[in-house]
Design an enzyme around this catalytic site. Structure first.
Site, PDB file in Angstrom:
ATOM      1  N   HIS A  57      33.151 -30.956  -0.017  1.00 60.43           N
ATOM      2  CA  HIS A  57      33.452 -29.812   0.608  1.00 60.43           C
ATOM      3  C   HIS A  57      33.745 -29.640   2.161  1.00 60.43           C
ATOM      4  CE1 HIS A  57      30.456 -27.904  -2.811  1.00 60.43           C
ATOM      5  NE2 HIS A  57      31.362 -28.667  -3.068  1.00 60.43           N
ATOM      6  N   GLU A  59      32.511 -27.817   4.846  1.00 61.51           N
ATOM      7  CA  GLU A  59      31.323 -27.843   5.645  1.00 61.51           C
ATOM      8  C   GLU A  59      30.885 -29.476   5.728  1.00 61.51           C
ATOM      9  OE1 GLU A  59      30.580 -24.012   3.423  1.00 61.51           O
ATOM     10  OE2 GLU A  59      31.540 -26.185   2.895  1.00 61.51           O
ATOM     11  N   CYS A  87      26.936 -23.447   0.129  1.00 61.31           N
ATOM     12  CA  CYS A  87      26.107 -23.765  -1.010  1.00 61.31           C
ATOM     13  C   CYS A  87      24.891 -24.565  -0.537  1.00 61.31           C
ATOM     14  CB  CYS A  87      26.969 -24.643  -2.089  1.00 61.31           C
ATOM     15  SG  CYS A  87      27.400 -26.535  -1.471  1.00 61.31           S
ATOM     16  N   CYS A  90      25.684 -27.972   1.233  1.00 66.63           N
ATOM     17  CA  CYS A  90      26.113 -27.839   2.464  1.00 66.63           C
ATOM     18  C   CYS A  90      25.183 -27.569   3.206  1.00 66.63           C
ATOM     19  CB  CYS A  90      27.342 -26.868   2.503  1.00 66.63           C
ATOM     20  SG  CYS A  90      28.903 -27.767   1.493  1.00 66.63           S
TER      21      CYS A  90
END
Length: 161
Positions: A57, A59, A87, A90
């Site tokens: 992801h 992040e 999420c 993250c």
């Protein structure tokens, strides 16, 4: 020549541009920037499909880049700007990296409306329940961040996620 300090909005716009870079590279519409002392130390977009890595992801990628750039796993004193609400994975990574504050634009609900199957657990609530010192601020450039989802869909790059 004096160049003033960048604003939160300008840093978020950098994350938005990084997201667009990712979209046009065939990735999903998420981007993040990490700043320390007013200077960008990392910027990344989602690379899940390119790397076949479900943890790639934006992040997490930005945290990896910042840790490498700063040569430390302790990112205290940094701020993250991310185009969508983190999420739980993250947010946990942000917490473990000791980032001081995270600003996000679009919400988990915006991502769900675009077809993403995020765990619907608000980042602010997760940080609070986990007793994290992380500050979570929502809504920064929300409309511009939410507009990344239709851009991604209209580019014909959306996939089942």
């Amino acid at each position: 020549m004096f160049v003033g300090l960048m604003t939160n909005e300008q840093f978020m716009k950098m994350a938005i541009e990084k997201t667009k870079e990712g979209i046009f590279a065939g990735q999903s519409p998420f981007g993040a920037v990490i700043v320390k002392n007013g200077k960008v130390v990392a910027s990344a977009h989602n690379r899940v499909w390119k790397t076949c890595d479900p943890t790639a992801h934006a992040e997490v990628n930005a945290i990896r880049e910042a840790a490498k750039e700063l040569n430390t796993i302790d990112l205290s004193g940094t701020v993250m700007y991310t185009t969508c609400e983190p999420c739980p994975m993250c947010l946990s990574a942000i917490h473990w990296a000791k980032i001081d504050k995270v600003y996000f634009g679009a919400t988990i609900a915006d991502a769900a409306d675009a077809g993403f199957k995020e765990l619907e657990f608000p980042a602010k609530e997760l940080a609070k329940l986990g007793k994290s010192p992380l500050e979570v601020e929502d809504g920064l450039c929300r409309e511009e961040c939410a507009a990344l989802f239709p851009l991604w869909k209209n580019a014909g790059l959306s996939r089942s996620y």
